[in-house]
Design an enzyme around this catalytic site. Structure first.
Site, PDB file in Angstrom:
ATOM      1  N   GLU A  91       1.504   4.788  -3.285  1.00 36.78           N
ATOM      2  CA  GLU A  91       1.961   5.472  -2.089  1.00 36.78           C
ATOM      3  C   GLU A  91       3.406   5.904  -2.208  1.00 36.78           C
ATOM      4  O   GLU A  91       4.193   5.318  -2.945  1.00 36.78           O
ATOM      5  CB  GLU A  91       1.776   4.567  -0.868  1.00 36.78           C
ATOM      6  CG  GLU A  91       0.299   4.325  -0.639  1.00 36.78           C
ATOM      7  CD  GLU A  91       0.011   3.583   0.636  1.00 36.78           C
ATOM      8  OE1 GLU A  91      -1.128   3.649   1.090  1.00 36.78           O
ATOM      9  OE2 GLU A  91       0.923   2.929   1.168  1.00 36.78           O
ATOM     10  N   CYS A 104      10.956   7.575  -0.746  1.00 37.36           N
ATOM     11  CA  CYS A 104      10.721   6.205  -1.199  1.00 37.36           C
ATOM     12  C   CYS A 104       9.564   6.241  -2.192  1.00 37.36           C
ATOM     13  O   CYS A 104       8.455   6.633  -1.839  1.00 37.36           O
ATOM     14  CB  CYS A 104      10.380   5.362   0.024  1.00 37.36           C
ATOM     15  SG  CYS A 104       9.890   3.681  -0.349  1.00 37.36           S
ATOM     16  N   CYS A 111       1.986  -5.262  -7.213  1.00 37.73           N
ATOM     17  CA  CYS A 111       3.210  -6.025  -7.467  1.00 37.73           C
ATOM     18  C   CYS A 111       2.825  -7.429  -7.890  1.00 37.73           C
ATOM     19  O   CYS A 111       1.797  -7.949  -7.471  1.00 37.73           O
ATOM     20  CB  CYS A 111       4.060  -6.072  -6.194  1.00 37.73           C
ATOM     21  SG  CYS A 111       5.721  -6.746  -6.442  1.00 37.73           S
ATOM     22  N   CYS A 115       5.452 -11.927  -2.501  1.00 36.53           N
ATOM     23  CA  CYS A 115       6.283 -12.308  -1.354  1.00 36.53           C
ATOM     24  C   CYS A 115       5.346 -12.511  -0.157  1.00 36.53           C
ATOM     25  O   CYS A 115       4.437 -11.712   0.069  1.00 36.53           O
ATOM     26  CB  CYS A 115       7.325 -11.231  -1.046  1.00 36.53           C
ATOM     27  SG  CYS A 115       8.492 -11.003  -2.410  1.00 36.53           S
ATOM     28  N   CYS A 118       4.793  -9.626   2.557  1.00 45.57           N
ATOM     29  CA  CYS A 118       4.637  -8.247   2.086  1.00 45.57           C
ATOM     30  C   CYS A 118       3.168  -7.941   1.825  1.00 45.57           C
ATOM     31  O   CYS A 118       2.485  -8.693   1.125  1.00 45.57           O
ATOM     32  CB  CYS A 118       5.445  -8.041   0.807  1.00 45.57           C
ATOM     33  SG  CYS A 118       5.251  -6.378   0.123  1.00 45.57           S
ATOM     34  N   HIS A 221      16.469 -12.118   2.401  1.00 43.49           N
ATOM     35  CA  HIS A 221      15.504 -12.632   3.394  1.00 43.49           C
ATOM     36  C   HIS A 221      15.633 -14.099   3.779  1.00 43.49           C
ATOM     37  O   HIS A 221      14.941 -14.563   4.692  1.00 43.49           O
ATOM     38  CB  HIS A 221      14.052 -12.394   2.964  1.00 43.49           C
ATOM     39  CG  HIS A 221      13.743 -10.983   2.607  1.00 43.49           C
ATOM     40  ND1 HIS A 221      14.196  -9.903   3.316  1.00 43.49           N
ATOM     41  CD2 HIS A 221      13.021 -10.456   1.578  1.00 43.49           C
ATOM     42  CE1 HIS A 221      13.762  -8.790   2.759  1.00 43.49           C
ATOM     43  NE2 HIS A 221      13.064  -9.085   1.697  1.00 43.49           N
ATOM     44  N   CYS A 340       7.990  -0.611   5.593  1.00 41.97           N
ATOM     45  CA  CYS A 340       8.166  -1.507   4.450  1.00 41.97           C
ATOM     46  C   CYS A 340       7.052  -2.527   4.350  1.00 41.97           C
ATOM     47  O   CYS A 340       6.682  -3.146   5.339  1.00 41.97           O
ATOM     48  CB  CYS A 340       9.452  -2.295   4.589  1.00 41.97           C
ATOM     49  SG  CYS A 340      10.880  -1.274   4.652  1.00 41.97           S
TER      50      CYS A 340
HETATM   51  N1  SAH Z   1      10.191  -5.252  -4.946  1.00 45.32           N
HETATM   52  C1  SAH Z   1      11.317  -4.565  -4.393  1.00 45.32           C
HETATM   53  C2  SAH Z   1      11.019  -3.234  -3.724  1.00 45.32           C
HETATM   54  C3  SAH Z   1       9.811  -3.129  -2.832  1.00 45.32           C
HETATM   55  S1  SAH Z   1       9.850  -3.923  -1.267  1.00 45.32           S
HETATM   56  C4  SAH Z   1      12.069  -5.484  -3.465  1.00 45.32           C
HETATM   57  O1  SAH Z   1      11.636  -6.612  -3.261  1.00 45.32           O
HETATM   58  O2  SAH Z   1      13.134  -5.111  -2.974  1.00 45.32           O
HETATM   59  C5  SAH Z   1      10.963  -2.994  -0.282  1.00 45.32           C
HETATM   60  C6  SAH Z   1      11.567  -3.796   0.888  1.00 45.32           C
HETATM   61  O3  SAH Z   1      10.625  -3.985   1.938  1.00 45.32           O
HETATM   62  C7  SAH Z   1      12.010  -5.171   0.471  1.00 45.32           C
HETATM   63  O4  SAH Z   1      13.248  -5.503   1.052  1.00 45.32           O
HETATM   64  C8  SAH Z   1      10.911  -6.014   1.030  1.00 45.32           C
HETATM   65  O5  SAH Z   1      11.290  -7.344   1.125  1.00 45.32           O
HETATM   66  C9  SAH Z   1      10.647  -5.340   2.354  1.00 45.32           C
HETATM   67  N2  SAH Z   1       9.388  -5.693   2.989  1.00 45.32           N
HETATM   68  C10 SAH Z   1       8.241  -6.051   2.390  1.00 45.32           C
HETATM   69  N3  SAH Z   1       7.278  -6.310   3.309  1.00 45.32           N
HETATM   70  C11 SAH Z   1       7.821  -6.110   4.513  1.00 45.32           C
HETATM   71  C12 SAH Z   1       7.314  -6.182   5.849  1.00 45.32           C
HETATM   72  N4  SAH Z   1       6.060  -6.503   6.100  1.00 45.32           N
HETATM   73  N5  SAH Z   1       8.173  -5.889   6.852  1.00 45.32           N
HETATM   74  C13 SAH Z   1       9.443  -5.527   6.596  1.00 45.32           C
HETATM   75  N6  SAH Z   1       9.960  -5.428   5.367  1.00 45.32           N
HETATM   76  C14 SAH Z   1       9.172  -5.714   4.334  1.00 45.32           C
END
Ligand code: SAH
Length: 366
Positions: A91, A104, A111, A115, A118, A221, A340
């Site tokens: 995406e 973006c 991935c 996390c 995510c 975070h 995100c």
């Molecule tokens: N792997 C990289 C880039 C992808 S995630 C990273 O970790 O930075 C991009 C951003 O979105 C990161 O800061 C991630 O922690 C955040 N993110 C992921 N899931 C999310 C969610 N459900 N709500 C808000 N932010 C989220």
């Protein structure tokens, strides 16, 4: 399959032309046709010889990912589901604002980092994207949004590697893609406007400083290892103190200090207390930094909730009072699940995930 020109930076293309017995300056000419004019047909590149045009057509391609779905959001952002050559999907999101247009892009199919908050993590990992697939996303978006007639009219002013995947676990391909983003003969985006977002792959941050100095965003975070180990399991390998040391090292640019953005997703009752804010202040004092508070974007069965608005504002207030520059990220595109962590492409092969996770994390330390 032929060689993709989109995976070659200027030096690579010069080398190719030298091998072909052509003049190296042809590289800049061809790149201008592709990235500035937006030609999709080699035969229209009128300032290069017919022989070279034919050879390019025979032996190379400039294929783009295919648009499978195009979702415009009520707030003006757009999300595309893209299909790659091998059938995998990723995406891409475009977020227009009054003073900029941010694209973006994804760096991996899925991935490995898992996390807990995510949604990309839920679908597992398939593979790294190639440089050509990352540049292909930007060139495709440029075509969809309109290739500018001159640099001042450009629609895509910023690129963030914040889509699916962990860019620093796809190091070589990402570094090459970044070089193409910055090159004046390609996208010519300034290095401050290209951002690599990482969950904190410490050795790769140190390596990155040797090869580029684009903007870095770190997904922090949490303010204690106990909590961050749960939210961002990569922390078990590279704990907060080590991560911040690597950030200091990266920020310590030759000409003045570089600021690093720390992303902090606000999870109700998990990481949003006053004590968290105060600990975050202490951590932020060790690195030239600013903080981006991201309201959590919920998805089914995540187990988390977004912190109430007043809580997010109070948290910001504590940081600001202590002199830490903090912005609350506006949630964009939530009606199209483009926010995100909601970028879920289709992963063709999920079964190899745990196997790949180990080998990729192994590579990162090697
Ligand atoms: N792997 C990289 C880039 C992808 S995630 C990273 O970790 O930075 C991009 C951003 O979105 C990161 O800061 C991630 O922690 C955040 N993110 C992921 N899931 C999310 C969610 N459900 N709500 C808000 N932010 C989220």
């Amino acid at each position: 399959m032929t060689l993709s020109l989109l995976g070659l930076n200027r030096e690579d293309l010069q080398q190719l032309f030298i091998q072909w017995g052509e003049k190296p300056f042809r590289a800049a000419q061809v790149m201008k046709w592709i990235y500035h004019v937006g030609l999709r047909d080699y035969h229209m590149m009128t300032d290069i010889s017919k022989v070279l045009r034919q050879r390019l057509a025979d032996e190379t391609n400039m294929d783009l990912p295919q648009v499978v779905a195009d979702h415009p959001s009520r707030d003006g952002s757009r999300k595309w589901l893209l299909r790659l050559e091998d059938g995998n999907s990723i995406e891409m999101v475009f977020i227009p604002e009054s003073d900029r247009g941010t694209l973006c892009i994804s760096s991996q199919v899925g991935c490995t980092l898992a996390c807990s908050f995510c949604s990309t993590a839920r679908q597992g990992f398939n593979r790294n994207l190639t440089t050509a697939e990352m540049i292909g996303q930007i060139l495709l978006a440029a075509h969809l949004l309109g290739i500018p007639k001159n640099q001042g009219d450009r629609v895509i002013t910023n690129v963030v590697l914040m889509g699916m995947g962990e860019p620093l676990l796809n190091f070589a391909a990402v570094v090459k893609a970044v070089a193409i983003m910055l090159d004046d003969y390609a996208f010519g985006i300034s290095k401050r406007r290209v951002t690599i977002s990482s969950a904190g792959v410490v050795p790769a941050i140190e390596q990155l400083k040797q090869v580029t100095d684009v903007s870095l965003a770190i997904s922090l975070h949490a303010t204690t290892d106990l909590l961050r180990d749960q939210l961002v399991p990569l922390n078990q390998k590279y704990p907060i103190a080590e991560l911040l040391r690597a950030c200091q090292f990266y920020a310590d640019a030759k000409a003045g200090k570089k600021q690093i953005t720390f992303e902090y997703v606000m999870l109700d009752g998990v990481n949003d207390s006053d004590a968290d804010a105060r600990r975050l202040v202490k951590l932020m004092r060790t690195v030239p930094s600013k903080v981006n508070l991201i309201p959590f974007n919920p998805f089914p069965e995540s187990g988390y909730q977004t912190s109430p608005k007043a809580r997010v504002e109070h948290f910001r207030e504590i940081l600001m009072q202590a002199g830490v520059i903090t912005v609350i990220r506006k949630t964009r595109g939530d009606d199209i699940a483009a926010a995100c962590g909601q970028l879920v492409g289709e992963v063709v092969d999920r079964t190899r995930r745990s196997h790949k996770l180990l080998s990729i994390m192994g590579e990162a330390v090697a």
